[in-house]
Design a protein around this motif. Structure first.
Motif, PDB file in Angstrom:
ATOM      1  N   ASP A  64      29.859  23.337  75.533  1.00  0.00           N
ATOM      2  CA  ASP A  64      29.148  23.202  74.266  1.00  0.00           C
ATOM      3  C   ASP A  64      30.022  22.393  73.313  1.00  0.00           C
ATOM      4  O   ASP A  64      31.102  22.832  72.933  1.00  0.00           O
ATOM      5  CB  ASP A  64      28.858  24.585  73.684  1.00  0.00           C
ATOM      6  CG  ASP A  64      28.026  24.521  72.420  1.00  0.00           C
ATOM      7  OD1 ASP A  64      27.842  23.416  71.863  1.00  0.00           O
ATOM      8  OD2 ASP A  64      27.559  25.577  71.978  1.00  0.00           O
ATOM      9  N   HIS A 129      23.309  16.895  73.583  1.00  0.00           N
ATOM     10  CA  HIS A 129      22.206  17.836  73.437  1.00  0.00           C
ATOM     11  C   HIS A 129      20.949  17.401  74.193  1.00  0.00           C
ATOM     12  O   HIS A 129      19.948  18.101  74.169  1.00  0.00           O
ATOM     13  CB  HIS A 129      21.878  18.009  71.953  1.00  0.00           C
ATOM     14  CG  HIS A 129      21.677  16.698  71.260  1.00  0.00           C
ATOM     15  ND1 HIS A 129      22.734  15.985  70.737  1.00  0.00           N
ATOM     16  CD2 HIS A 129      20.570  15.964  71.052  1.00  0.00           C
ATOM     17  CE1 HIS A 129      22.264  14.858  70.220  1.00  0.00           C
ATOM     18  NE2 HIS A 129      20.966  14.819  70.402  1.00  0.00           N
ATOM     19  N   ARG A 146      18.212  21.234  71.037  1.00  0.00           N
ATOM     20  CA  ARG A 146      18.258  21.787  69.688  1.00  0.00           C
ATOM     21  C   ARG A 146      16.864  22.053  69.148  1.00  0.00           C
ATOM     22  O   ARG A 146      16.698  22.821  68.209  1.00  0.00           O
ATOM     23  CB  ARG A 146      19.004  20.835  68.750  1.00  0.00           C
ATOM     24  CG  ARG A 146      20.456  20.603  69.161  1.00  0.00           C
ATOM     25  CD  ARG A 146      21.075  19.503  68.341  1.00  0.00           C
ATOM     26  NE  ARG A 146      20.308  18.262  68.536  1.00  0.00           N
ATOM     27  CZ  ARG A 146      20.574  17.120  67.940  1.00  0.00           C
ATOM     28  NH1 ARG A 146      21.577  17.048  67.088  1.00  0.00           N
ATOM     29  NH2 ARG A 146      19.855  16.042  68.181  1.00  0.00           N
TER      30      ARG A 146
END
Length: 173
Positions: A64, A129, A146
């Protein structure tokens, strides 16, 4: 103290994360590697239960970029569904905090519901992402994790052959 992590999709549709130690114990081969984490596929108490009855067919993981020590796992399933788990922690796998009781997000390409997700690939930096999925009917679906409510776009090639593998050449290809 570890060779690395192994993310495995098993034949029964389970997604498991293994921590491979440098020092292998003197034990039968099948007993050497216990999973450090097995992905829960459904949310506890989620209804209807049939909606969460998923078989994971492929998986992809990445660190991440916004949370050091954490990782994002994606599991491609039948019915055009991708389940996401966010494992948060600091340092070792054993230090993972708040193991999720179920997937943290579900991505679905609604128009392609009968297709199985055969391959997944995270976009390399600087777009960490973005997640691309290859489906059994030859479609490619791009998501921004997201905003998981709908895919960013879907690609419909002329040849509708299954897409068993995806590789990003660079962030734009």
């Amino acid at each position: 103290d570890r060779l690395g992590l192994l993310l495995a999709v098993l034949g029964d549709g389970e997604l498991r994360l293994y921590s491979l130690s440098v020092d292998l114990p003197e034990a039968p081969l099948f007993a050497r590697f216990a999973p450090a984490w097995t992905a829960p596929v459904s949310m506890p108490g989620a209804m209807p239960t049939e909606a969460w009855d998923r078989r994971v067919c492929c998986a992809a993981a990445r660190a991440d970029p916004h949370s050091p020590g954490s990782c994002l796992l994606a599991g491609g399933c039948d019915r055009s569904v991708v389940l996401l788990w966010h494992l948060k922690g600091e340092g070792d796998l054993e230090d993972i905090e708040d193991l999720p009781l179920g997937p943290t997000s579900m991505l679905q390409a609604n128009l392609l519901e009968s297709q199985t997700v055969l391959s997944l690939a995270w976009c390399p930096d600087p777009e960490p992402h973005l997640l691309l999925a290859g489906l059994s009917g030859g479609f490619l679906v791009l998501w921004d994790v997201r905003a998981p409510s709908a895919p960013l776009c879907s690609y419909y090639p002329q040849m509708r052959s299954p897409i068993p593998c995806i590789v990003w050449l660079n962030p734009f290809t």
